[in-house]
Design an enzyme around this catalytic site. Structure first.
Site, PDB file in Angstrom:
ATOM      1  N   GLU A 243       0.936  -1.137   0.046  1.00 56.52           N
ATOM      2  CA  GLU A 243       0.124   0.049  -0.122  1.00 56.52           C
ATOM      3  C   GLU A 243       0.911   1.120   0.116  1.00 56.52           C
ATOM      4  O   GLU A 243       1.613   1.339   0.929  1.00 56.52           O
ATOM      5  CB  GLU A 243      -0.856   0.095   0.937  1.00 56.52           C
ATOM      6  CG  GLU A 243      -2.342   0.157   0.989  1.00 56.52           C
ATOM      7  CD  GLU A 243      -2.540   1.841   1.378  1.00 56.52           C
ATOM      8  OE1 GLU A 243      -2.080   2.852   0.982  1.00 56.52           O
ATOM      9  OE2 GLU A 243      -3.328   1.818   2.343  1.00 56.52           O
ATOM     10  N   CYS A 277      -2.447   8.618   2.936  1.00 60.73           N
ATOM     11  CA  CYS A 277      -1.935   8.189   1.623  1.00 60.73           C
ATOM     12  C   CYS A 277      -3.107   8.502   0.481  1.00 60.73           C
ATOM     13  O   CYS A 277      -3.188   8.619  -0.528  1.00 60.73           O
ATOM     14  CB  CYS A 277      -1.617   6.585   1.589  1.00 60.73           C
ATOM     15  SG  CYS A 277      -2.938   5.681   2.527  1.00 60.73           S
TER      16      CYS A 277
END
Ligand code: ADP
Length: 508
Positions: A243, A277
């Site tokens: 990720e 993110c």
């Protein structure tokens, strides 16, 4: 928290990394840098503990994990205090981390037994054969996690691995290890065996040692480090999920409710001081509503209260956590302004509040030649660009090496849905941002340089198991033979192939 004293891996003269409170600059703990040998020893303990953990069964594991999540909620204030002490985030941000983890446990407590149950599939010869799929854990899963959400980003990934029957070695970021140490100690307190989940402390070299001893790696962090880890996993032929970074677009169409779009941009871009993110990092606004939208965005951003206070709803943004990211933010903003961007609001540090505070910042007149529109920005900056129409917005949204999340604001939900599926990303939001984090039923992850694999949902659990297929034959009408097929079986196979075209529902 005297982590150094508590650690059972500390040896005399061992290197240690101090942990700092970003708001005060004070050292609040330290962690030992574990050596390759120590990581190996932890892996041996994890391997020895794994069969019993697997044999316990998913329902018993689920009970223990639920007990842990209940204990976490009962200790909410303490958990919030620890998260805030090493990140500098506001109270709401820390609260969200804990609550999302509890709801992730809830989701898998309910769903995991069904998802992991052995499945029956259609065999070749019905009546004679059975076809089944079993799901078996990889063994030891390694988790290397970042500092921006020390509880959420560390544990949301790790929880399904435990449900699936793996043991876990978890290396939290050296910047924020205390939250993970606390959460794992709490797991041990509620009865999850010590060797089922162990904390590995250290920085990059310790992380690299971890990759060498586990059977699966789940990494959350920068694209550069993720790529190195994926290469090592490829050499070892072990699976991994990554990720990584994002540069998420938010598109405002001319039919959108502009107040909700502007305040939604504030949440998307400035939550957690932009250190997410999946934060909104590029805004594209259709020309007819551009000026109005920018005015509203400026208004909402200027309503924000930044600070160190404990207010749940009235301290909208806390400190940044990492000086390295703050320097990058300053560089991106300066370069954009030098290339012609307009600073609408913000753009300064706030040392009067704390060393790593940075004002919520809005830039307009930006373009894709500027770093602020191309490189990941881990800070509270919202760059806004005018576009001719929705097609141009989608083209620009896709003009990025990243593809994690994104949003479209529009009154027309059907059109929004159709446009959203044209964006190259792991998820999209229509008329909201960030909610994907709070929905454990939805897979989340990236495309392009934003990563591989998905967390959450059935996908996020199934990545922690390997399937094993079984073909079970009852030997009906079998005779001894020297080849797999005989004339009769061949005729049956051909007949079944034809029937399967006619009756796919029944036979395929
Ligand atoms: P950041 O430094 O912003 O947290 P990184 O991607 O560099 O972002 O680091 C994320 C995590 O990866 C941290 O836990 C860090 O210690 C770990 N790490 C850094 N380099 C490596 C590496 N080469 N191998 C394994 N883990 C690493």
């Amino acid at each position: 928290m005297a982590v150094m004293e508590k650690s059972d891996v500390k040896s005399a003269g061992q290197e240690a990394i101090p942990v700092k409170n970003p708001v005060t600059g004070a050292t609040i703990g330290s962690i030992p840098v574990m050596t390759r040998d120590e990581v190996q020893a932890a892996a041996q303990r994890a391997r020895a503990a794994q069969p019993a953990w697997e044999a316990l069964g998913v329902k018993e594991r689920a009970k223990l994990l639920l007990k842990w999540s209940d204990a976490l909620i009962a200790d909410l204030e303490n958990a919030i205090r620890i998260i805030r002490s090493e990140t500098g985030k506001n109270r709401m941000g820390a609260w969200e981390e804990v609550i999302v983890i509890a709801s992730t446990v809830n989701y898998y407590h309910y769903r995991a037994p069904g998802i992991l149950r052995p499945q029956s599939r259609r065999p070749l010869v019905i009546g004679k054969q059975k076809a089944k799929v079993y799901y078996k854990p990889h063994g030891i899963c390694g988790f290397i996690t970042p500092w921006n959400y020390p509880m959420l980003n560390a544990l949301q990934d790790l929880i399904p691995a435990l449900f699936a029957g793996n043991t876990v070695l978890h290396k939290p970021s050296e910047v924020t290890p205390l939250t993970s140490i606390y959460a794992v100690e709490l797991m041990h307190k509620v009865g999850i065996p010590k060797d089922v989940i162990q904390i590995i402390t250290g920085a990059g070299t310790t992380g690299a040692a971890l990759v060498d001893v586990v059977d699966y790696v789940a990494f959350t962090g920068s694209t550069a480090t993720g790529r190195k880890i994926a290469m090592r996993c490829a050499e070892r032929l072990i699976p991994c999920s990554l990720e990584l970074g994002g540069k998420d677009p938010l598109i405002v169409l001319k039919d959108a409710n502009l107040d909700l779009a502007a305040s939604g941009t504030v949440v998307g871009g400035l939550d957690n001081a932009g250190q997410i993110c999946i934060s909104t990092e590029r805004v594209y606004v259709e020309d007819p509503v551009y000026d109005q939208y920018v005015e509203k965005l400026k208004y909402y951003v200027q309503q924000m209260n930044i600070g160190t206070g404990d207010g749940m709803f009235d301290v909208h943004m806390g400190s940044m956590t990492n000086e390295r990211e703050l320097l990058k933010v300053e560089d991106q903003v300066a370069e954009a302004v030098q290339k012609g961007a307009k600073l609408v609001t913000g753009g300064k540090r706030r040392p009067d509040i704390g060393p790593l505070f940075y004002e919520p910042t809005v830039l307009t007149d930006v373009n894709h030649d500027m770093k602020v529109m191309r490189e990941e920005t881990f800070g509270p900056v919202i760059p806004v660009m005018r576009v001719k129409d929705a097609d141009e917005a989608i083209r620009l949204a896709n003009d990025s090496e990243y593809g994690l999340s994104g949003a479209i604001y529009t009154h027309d939900l059907k059109r929004g849905e159709a446009l959203a599926t044209r964006v190259q990303s792991g998820d999209m939001h229509i008329n909201c941002t960030q909610w994907i984090f709070g929905m454990p039923s939805l897979p989340m992850g990236g495309v392009k340089n934003s990563g591989l694999g998905r967390r959450n949902g059935p996908e996020g659990l199934l990545r922690f198991v390997k399937s094993q297929s079984l073909v079970i034959d009852n030997q009906l009408m079998d005779k001894p033979k020297l080849t797999q097929l005989d004339p009769f079986t061949m005729r049956v196979a051909l007949l079944l192939m034809k029937l399967r075209r006619l009756l796919p529902r029944l036979l395929v």
